[in-house]
Design an enzyme around this catalytic site. Structure first.
Site, PDB file in Angstrom:
ATOM      1  N   GLY A  21       0.794 -71.739  -4.818  1.00 59.63           N
ATOM      2  CA  GLY A  21       0.434 -70.585  -4.005  1.00 59.63           C
ATOM      3  C   GLY A  21      -1.051 -70.310  -3.911  1.00 59.63           C
ATOM      4  O   GLY A  21      -1.457 -69.236  -3.456  1.00 59.63           O
TER       5      GLY A  21
ATOM      6  N   GLN B 289     -16.590 -98.389  31.192  1.00 54.10           N
ATOM      7  CA  GLN B 289     -17.645 -97.398  30.948  1.00 54.10           C
ATOM      8  C   GLN B 289     -17.192 -96.268  30.033  1.00 54.10           C
ATOM      9  O   GLN B 289     -17.930 -95.838  29.130  1.00 54.10           O
ATOM     10  CB  GLN B 289     -18.123 -96.817  32.285  1.00 54.10           C
ATOM     11  CG  GLN B 289     -19.282 -95.834  32.139  1.00 54.10           C
ATOM     12  CD  GLN B 289     -19.643 -95.186  33.462  1.00 54.10           C
ATOM     13  OE1 GLN B 289     -18.788 -94.558  34.102  1.00 54.10           O
ATOM     14  NE2 GLN B 289     -20.880 -95.350  33.899  1.00 54.10           N
TER      15      GLN B 289
ATOM     16  N   GLN C  71      -7.066 -95.136  19.047  1.00 55.32           N
ATOM     17  CA  GLN C  71      -6.613 -95.189  20.444  1.00 55.32           C
ATOM     18  C   GLN C  71      -7.143 -96.446  21.138  1.00 55.32           C
ATOM     19  O   GLN C  71      -6.418 -97.125  21.866  1.00 55.32           O
ATOM     20  CB  GLN C  71      -7.092 -93.946  21.192  1.00 55.32           C
ATOM     21  CG  GLN C  71      -6.737 -93.904  22.663  1.00 55.32           C
ATOM     22  CD  GLN C  71      -5.278 -93.541  22.908  1.00 55.32           C
ATOM     23  OE1 GLN C  71      -4.587 -93.101  21.998  1.00 55.32           O
ATOM     24  NE2 GLN C  71      -4.819 -93.726  24.129  1.00 55.32           N
TER      25      GLN C  71
ATOM     26  N   ARG D 274     -11.547-107.771  22.869  1.00 57.43           N
ATOM     27  CA  ARG D 274     -10.209-107.506  23.440  1.00 57.43           C
ATOM     28  C   ARG D 274     -10.265-107.604  24.962  1.00 57.43           C
ATOM     29  O   ARG D 274     -11.016-106.870  25.618  1.00 57.43           O
ATOM     30  CB  ARG D 274      -9.735-106.122  23.014  1.00 57.43           C
ATOM     31  CG  ARG D 274      -8.413-105.702  23.636  1.00 57.43           C
ATOM     32  CD  ARG D 274      -7.241-106.494  23.037  1.00 57.43           C
ATOM     33  NE  ARG D 274      -5.975-105.878  23.348  1.00 57.43           N
ATOM     34  CZ  ARG D 274      -5.239-106.154  24.440  1.00 57.43           C
ATOM     35  NH1 ARG D 274      -5.660-107.056  25.318  1.00 57.43           N
ATOM     36  NH2 ARG D 274      -4.094-105.538  24.647  1.00 57.43           N
TER      37      ARG D 274
ATOM     38  N   GLU E 104     -18.581 -81.294  -4.895  1.00 63.87           N
ATOM     39  CA  GLU E 104     -17.332 -81.854  -4.374  1.00 63.87           C
ATOM     40  C   GLU E 104     -17.370 -81.984  -2.859  1.00 63.87           C
ATOM     41  O   GLU E 104     -16.966 -83.011  -2.293  1.00 63.87           O
ATOM     42  CB  GLU E 104     -16.169 -80.958  -4.797  1.00 63.87           C
ATOM     43  CG  GLU E 104     -14.821 -81.379  -4.260  1.00 63.87           C
ATOM     44  CD  GLU E 104     -13.684 -80.535  -4.814  1.00 63.87           C
ATOM     45  OE1 GLU E 104     -12.625 -80.479  -4.174  1.00 63.87           O
ATOM     46  OE2 GLU E 104     -13.852 -79.938  -5.900  1.00 63.87           O
TER      47      GLU E 104
ATOM     48  N   TYR F 147     -16.665 -68.945 -11.406  1.00 60.28           N
ATOM     49  CA  TYR F 147     -18.016 -69.256 -10.938  1.00 60.28           C
ATOM     50  C   TYR F 147     -18.349 -70.732 -11.187  1.00 60.28           C
ATOM     51  O   TYR F 147     -19.082 -71.348 -10.408  1.00 60.28           O
ATOM     52  CB  TYR F 147     -19.015 -68.322 -11.611  1.00 60.28           C
ATOM     53  CG  TYR F 147     -18.656 -66.869 -11.368  1.00 60.28           C
ATOM     54  CD1 TYR F 147     -18.938 -66.267 -10.146  1.00 60.28           C
ATOM     55  CD2 TYR F 147     -17.956 -66.130 -12.322  1.00 60.28           C
ATOM     56  CE1 TYR F 147     -18.555 -64.947  -9.881  1.00 60.28           C
ATOM     57  CE2 TYR F 147     -17.571 -64.816 -12.076  1.00 60.28           C
ATOM     58  CZ  TYR F 147     -17.871 -64.232 -10.865  1.00 60.28           C
ATOM     59  OH  TYR F 147     -17.481 -62.937 -10.599  1.00 60.28           O
TER      60      TYR F 147
END
Length: 379
Positions: free
Chosen positions: A133, A281, A338, A270, A244, A235
């Site tokens: 939680g 483009q 994609q 490709r 981090e 703190y």
């Protein structure tokens, strides 16, 4: 793609080269198997420790290098050139998210007991803050620690703990008073009676990183395992969030760089519609814009680390950085995926792995929405 920066030094380049060689030899050829195993082999982590890579910011007397935040960022960014984020986060939790609590708050006896082994990779660390939680809302944690004679008794549950299954040493946050921020940090060793791994959690990405639910059922630890001052743990957590979040930004930027590199190589060869995808483009321009955004984010990241070395308060800057890079990496890797077409959706391809692994970077270590609130309330 150029990575030149005003912050570069020969020492940084040497560190990048060292880590690059380690990744090429020890990680990329083997890490697909680690994804199946759900963890990084301990001997690999020990080799990193033996190479001096686990103590860059820690004291020389324990085997560290006494370096600064800039050097640490170079390490995190170089590490993030791996295409296996489960490996990256296993290391960065140990170096940037868990063990800094011992470095910053540990007393001489605690450091003498643990720090050499932490730096050598003989003890792998985890930090227990998030609960079912309470995640980004640290003040919402419910785990408790009460004093009984010469001991503390811990009770509660932690969730989504990276390195949770296989770590040796845990730095655990618990409530020690009635106030929302009356939180203290404790050192808990694996094997302490009442401390168990509730379950290993299956994730969408970071597959070579072990993530666990931790259960503390009347876990009795010596009073000497209080880490830092009683009631000051909130703190300590907030302070270390800056380290981090810069490390997580480095992961995001590294993913962006790798995704763009893979995709530039792919679209140039490709064939489609009478030419290569690079001849289209819209593809050229979208990749160019994503590269521009990545370079801008990278320079901001280095600026944040530089400001740490200058002693500035950078909570707003780092919150911006975390929000920016967490969203950017998802934009970059999804677009790159994609452009790979069907191959981008095939398991065991690097671009598919980067797409899976990137998603959590807008969630873990402070969700984007929380980060933006941290920014806004400091205007």
């Amino acid at each position: 793609m150029s990575n030149a920066s005003i912050y570069d030094t020969p020492e940084y380049e040497s560190l990048r080269d060292q880590i690059g060689r380690f990744i090429a030899k020890e990680v990329e050829p083997h890490a697909a198997a680690w994804e199946e195993q759900g963890c990084v082999p301990r001997e690999v982590l020990k080799r990193m420790g033996q190479a001096g890579l686990f103590g860059l910011m820690y004291e020389e007397k324990y085997g560290g290098a006494d370096s600064d935040a800039m050097t640490n960022l170079v390490f995190a960014e170089a590490l993030s050139q791996s295409t296996f984020a489960g490996f990256i986060i296993t290391v960065l939790v140990h170096t940037d998210m868990a063990s800094p609590h011992l470095h910053h708050a540990g007393n001489v006896a605690q450091k003498d007991k643990y720090m050499k082994k932490v730096i050598a990779g003989e003890l792998i660390t985890a930090v227990g803050i998030t609960e079912p939680g309470a995640g980004s809302d640290v003040a919402g944690i419910r785990s408790t620690a009460r004093r009984e004679g010469d001991d503390w008794v811990l009770n509660g549950t932690k969730m989504f703990i990276t390195n949770g299954v296989y770590a040796d040493l845990y730095f655990v946050a618990a409530k020690t008073g009635p106030g929302k921020r009356d939180i203290s940090m404790f050192i808990v060793e694996k094997g302490t009676p009442g401390f168990t791994v509730g379950r290993a959690l299956k994730k969408t990405g970071w597959l070579s990183s072990d993530t666990a639910e931790l259960i503390f059922d009347n876990v009795r630890i010596p009073a000497g395992n209080l880490l830092g001052e009683e009631g000051k743990g909130f703190y300590s957590v907030m302070k270390n969030f800056q380290t981090e979040r810069i490390a997580l930004a480095a992961m995001a930027v590294g993913h962006c760089q790798q995704a763009l590199k893979l995709t530039l190589d792919y679209v140039r060869q490709r064939q489609a519609f009478g030419g290569t995808l690079w001849d289209q483009q819209t593809i050229r321009q979208r990749l160019a814009m994503l590269d521009a955004k990545t370079r801008a984010a990278r320079q901001f990241m280095y600026h944040c680390a530089w400001r740490v070395t200058q002693g500035h308060d950078i909570v707003q800057d780092v919150s911006m950085l975390k929000a920016l890079t967490g969203e950017l990496v998802n934009e970059v890797v999804q677009t790159c995926q994609q452009f790979h077409g069907g191959m981008g959706y095939i398991r065991e391809t690097a671009i598919e792995r980067l797409w899976r692994d990137a998603r959590v970077l807008a969630i873990g270590g402070g969700a984007t929405e929380v980060m933006l609130e941290e920014v806004a309330k400091r205007y």
